[in-house]
Design an enzyme around this catalytic site. Structure first.
Site, PDB file in Angstrom:
ATOM      1  N   ASN A   6      48.420  27.656  32.113  1.00  0.00           N
ATOM      2  CA  ASN A   6      48.110  26.169  31.872  1.00  0.00           C
ATOM      3  C   ASN A   6      49.370  25.456  32.254  1.00  0.00           C
ATOM      4  O   ASN A   6      50.277  25.449  31.239  1.00  0.00           O
ATOM      5  CB  ASN A   6      47.855  25.871  30.514  1.00  0.00           C
ATOM      6  CG  ASN A   6      47.434  24.464  30.492  1.00  0.00           C
ATOM      7  OD1 ASN A   6      47.423  23.613  31.364  1.00  0.00           O
ATOM      8  ND2 ASN A   6      47.018  23.945  29.047  1.00  0.00           N
ATOM      9  N   TRP A   7      49.615  25.072  33.482  1.00  0.00           N
ATOM     10  CA  TRP A   7      50.794  24.368  33.891  1.00  0.00           C
ATOM     11  C   TRP A   7      51.112  22.986  33.234  1.00  0.00           C
ATOM     12  O   TRP A   7      52.292  22.308  33.398  1.00  0.00           O
ATOM     13  CB  TRP A   7      50.800  24.279  35.536  1.00  0.00           C
ATOM     14  CG  TRP A   7      51.138  25.319  36.115  1.00  0.00           C
ATOM     15  CD1 TRP A   7      51.558  26.509  35.849  1.00  0.00           C
ATOM     16  CD2 TRP A   7      51.067  25.501  37.733  1.00  0.00           C
ATOM     17  NE1 TRP A   7      51.739  27.683  36.752  1.00  0.00           N
ATOM     18  CE2 TRP A   7      51.358  26.968  37.816  1.00  0.00           C
ATOM     19  CE3 TRP A   7      50.736  24.917  38.479  1.00  0.00           C
ATOM     20  CZ2 TRP A   7      51.518  27.798  39.024  1.00  0.00           C
ATOM     21  CZ3 TRP A   7      50.898  25.541  39.840  1.00  0.00           C
ATOM     22  CH2 TRP A   7      51.428  26.904  40.167  1.00  0.00           C
ATOM     23  N   LYS A   8      49.877  22.483  32.476  1.00  0.00           N
ATOM     24  CA  LYS A   8      50.027  21.207  31.846  1.00  0.00           C
ATOM     25  C   LYS A   8      50.309  20.004  32.879  1.00  0.00           C
ATOM     26  O   LYS A   8      50.175  20.037  34.080  1.00  0.00           O
ATOM     27  CB  LYS A   8      51.047  21.014  30.692  1.00  0.00           C
ATOM     28  CG  LYS A   8      50.474  22.284  29.475  1.00  0.00           C
ATOM     29  CD  LYS A   8      51.042  22.149  28.293  1.00  0.00           C
ATOM     30  CE  LYS A   8      50.588  23.591  27.444  1.00  0.00           C
ATOM     31  NZ  LYS A   8      50.847  23.532  26.043  1.00  0.00           N
ATOM     32  N   HIS A  88      41.502  21.017  24.828  1.00  0.00           N
ATOM     33  CA  HIS A  88      42.737  21.464  24.720  1.00  0.00           C
ATOM     34  C   HIS A  88      43.147  20.548  23.790  1.00  0.00           C
ATOM     35  O   HIS A  88      43.030  19.282  23.445  1.00  0.00           O
ATOM     36  CB  HIS A  88      43.582  21.496  25.924  1.00  0.00           C
ATOM     37  CG  HIS A  88      44.907  22.036  25.905  1.00  0.00           C
ATOM     38  ND1 HIS A  88      45.906  21.453  25.058  1.00  0.00           N
ATOM     39  CD2 HIS A  88      45.317  23.135  25.897  1.00  0.00           C
ATOM     40  CE1 HIS A  88      46.986  22.293  24.855  1.00  0.00           C
ATOM     41  NE2 HIS A  88      46.589  23.556  25.425  1.00  0.00           N
ATOM     42  N   GLU A 171      43.760  28.697  20.252  1.00  0.00           N
ATOM     43  CA  GLU A 171      45.087  28.216  20.571  1.00  0.00           C
ATOM     44  C   GLU A 171      45.379  27.393  19.155  1.00  0.00           C
ATOM     45  O   GLU A 171      45.174  26.229  18.962  1.00  0.00           O
ATOM     46  CB  GLU A 171      45.122  27.328  21.704  1.00  0.00           C
ATOM     47  CG  GLU A 171      44.933  27.736  22.841  1.00  0.00           C
ATOM     48  CD  GLU A 171      45.606  27.087  23.896  1.00  0.00           C
ATOM     49  OE1 GLU A 171      45.956  27.619  24.731  1.00  0.00           O
ATOM     50  OE2 GLU A 171      45.765  26.096  24.143  1.00  0.00           O
ATOM     51  N   GLY A 177      53.903  25.957  21.532  1.00  0.00           N
ATOM     52  CA  GLY A 177      55.302  25.471  21.890  1.00  0.00           C
ATOM     53  C   GLY A 177      56.044  25.503  20.739  1.00  0.00           C
ATOM     54  O   GLY A 177      57.309  24.687  20.671  1.00  0.00           O
ATOM     55  N   SER A 208      52.680  30.053  22.202  1.00  0.00           N
ATOM     56  CA  SER A 208      53.883  30.650  22.253  1.00  0.00           C
ATOM     57  C   SER A 208      53.892  32.057  22.806  1.00  0.00           C
ATOM     58  O   SER A 208      54.563  32.770  22.438  1.00  0.00           O
ATOM     59  CB  SER A 208      54.492  30.631  21.087  1.00  0.00           C
ATOM     60  OG  SER A 208      54.668  29.351  20.604  1.00  0.00           O
ATOM     61  N   GLY A 228      51.322  28.667  28.424  1.00  0.00           N
ATOM     62  CA  GLY A 228      51.695  27.297  28.734  1.00  0.00           C
ATOM     63  C   GLY A 228      53.052  27.586  29.438  1.00  0.00           C
ATOM     64  O   GLY A 228      53.440  27.603  30.543  1.00  0.00           O
TER      65      GLY A 228
END
Ligand code: 13P
Length: 247
Positions: A6-8, A88, A171, A177, A208, A228
């Site tokens: 997921n490149w956000k 998300h 998640e 993160g 993470s 991520g």
């Protein structure tokens, strides 16, 4: 296992081109089916020409209309997307998306023959009653999930993924993160909970995931990772895949 990135909003255009140049050097042709990318919407164009599976990070809950700044699932489908991330936690908590919004999107995605990847997770304060929280976030699916298994273009999916109509990405918010991860037994309990109600569903874990912990997180019951920050670096992303593949 599938490895999803997921490149956000963490990838630029030139950066994406360099990523794919480097990544394509690392990945063997026959392994390309093991990855899914979720690029920012404008970068979808790059994936039209790539052999990887990819999906959108979000869609609007209607197909068409005077909706400046939004993107339709139909557009992503036309460009070759297979998946669509829904719910998300960044969408839920930063943009105020509700379960009602997500329900509408879920139906649209299935009607357009894409696979919803529904993200669910609990906050730190909810961690010790997470079953209740997760069950609530899944409860509406019974009504909205129109299909037991995919009624559409299964040739676009990895062989193991044909008998499903959606994917759940677990998640936990406290993990995204932060470097914190659940124990394998915690993860296995959540997967069992989800599969009790939805036996054909595939379950991914996200939060993470890194080169350091991917191996310790992978367990028999898990079907994939949703990654991520480590997914924007081709070497880390590929390294995670290599570790999983070799075990
Ligand atoms: P991180 O891997 O950066 O924790 O993000 C996880 C995530 O939100 C994937 O959707």
């Amino acid at each position: 296992m599938l490895i999803a990135g997921n490149w956000k909003m963490n990838m630029g255009y030139q950066q994406a081109l360099s990523f794919l140049l480097e990544f394509n050097k690392l990945v063997k042709k026959e392994d390309k089916d093991s990855f899914i990318f979720f690029p920012p919407a404008p970068l979808s164009l790059i994936f039209e020409k790539e052999k990887f599976y990819w999906g959108s990070q979000n869609i609007y809950q209607k197909i068409k209309g005077a909706l400046t700044g939004e993107n339709s699932v139909q557009l992503f489908k036309e460009m070759g997307a297979t998946f669509c991330l829904l719910g998300h936690s960044e969408r839920r908590y930063i943009f105020g998306e509700t379960d009602v919004d997500i329900e509408k999107k879920f139906s649209l995605v299935q009607e357009q023959a894409l696979i919803p990847v529904l993200c669910i997770g609990e906050s730190l304060s909810e961690r010790f009653q997470k079953n209740k929280v997760l069950i609530k976030k899944l409860s509406w699916i019974k009504q909205y999930n129109k299909y037991e298994k995919l009624p559409f273009h299964p040739e676009k999916l990895p062989p193991d993924f044909k008998d499903l109509s959606f994917i759940v990405a677990y998640e936990p918010l406290w993990s995204i993160g932060t470097g914190e991860i659940p124990s394998v037994s915690e993860l296995e309990d959540v997967i069992s909970l989800i599969k009790e109600d939805f036996p054909t569903v595939k379950v991914f874990y996200g939060g993470s995931v890194s080169l350091e912990n991917a191996l310790s997180l992978s367990c028999d019951k898990l079907d994939g990772f949703l990654i991520g920050s480590e997914s924007v670096n081709p070497h880390s992303f590929y390294g995670i895949y290599k570790q999983i593949k070799s075990c």
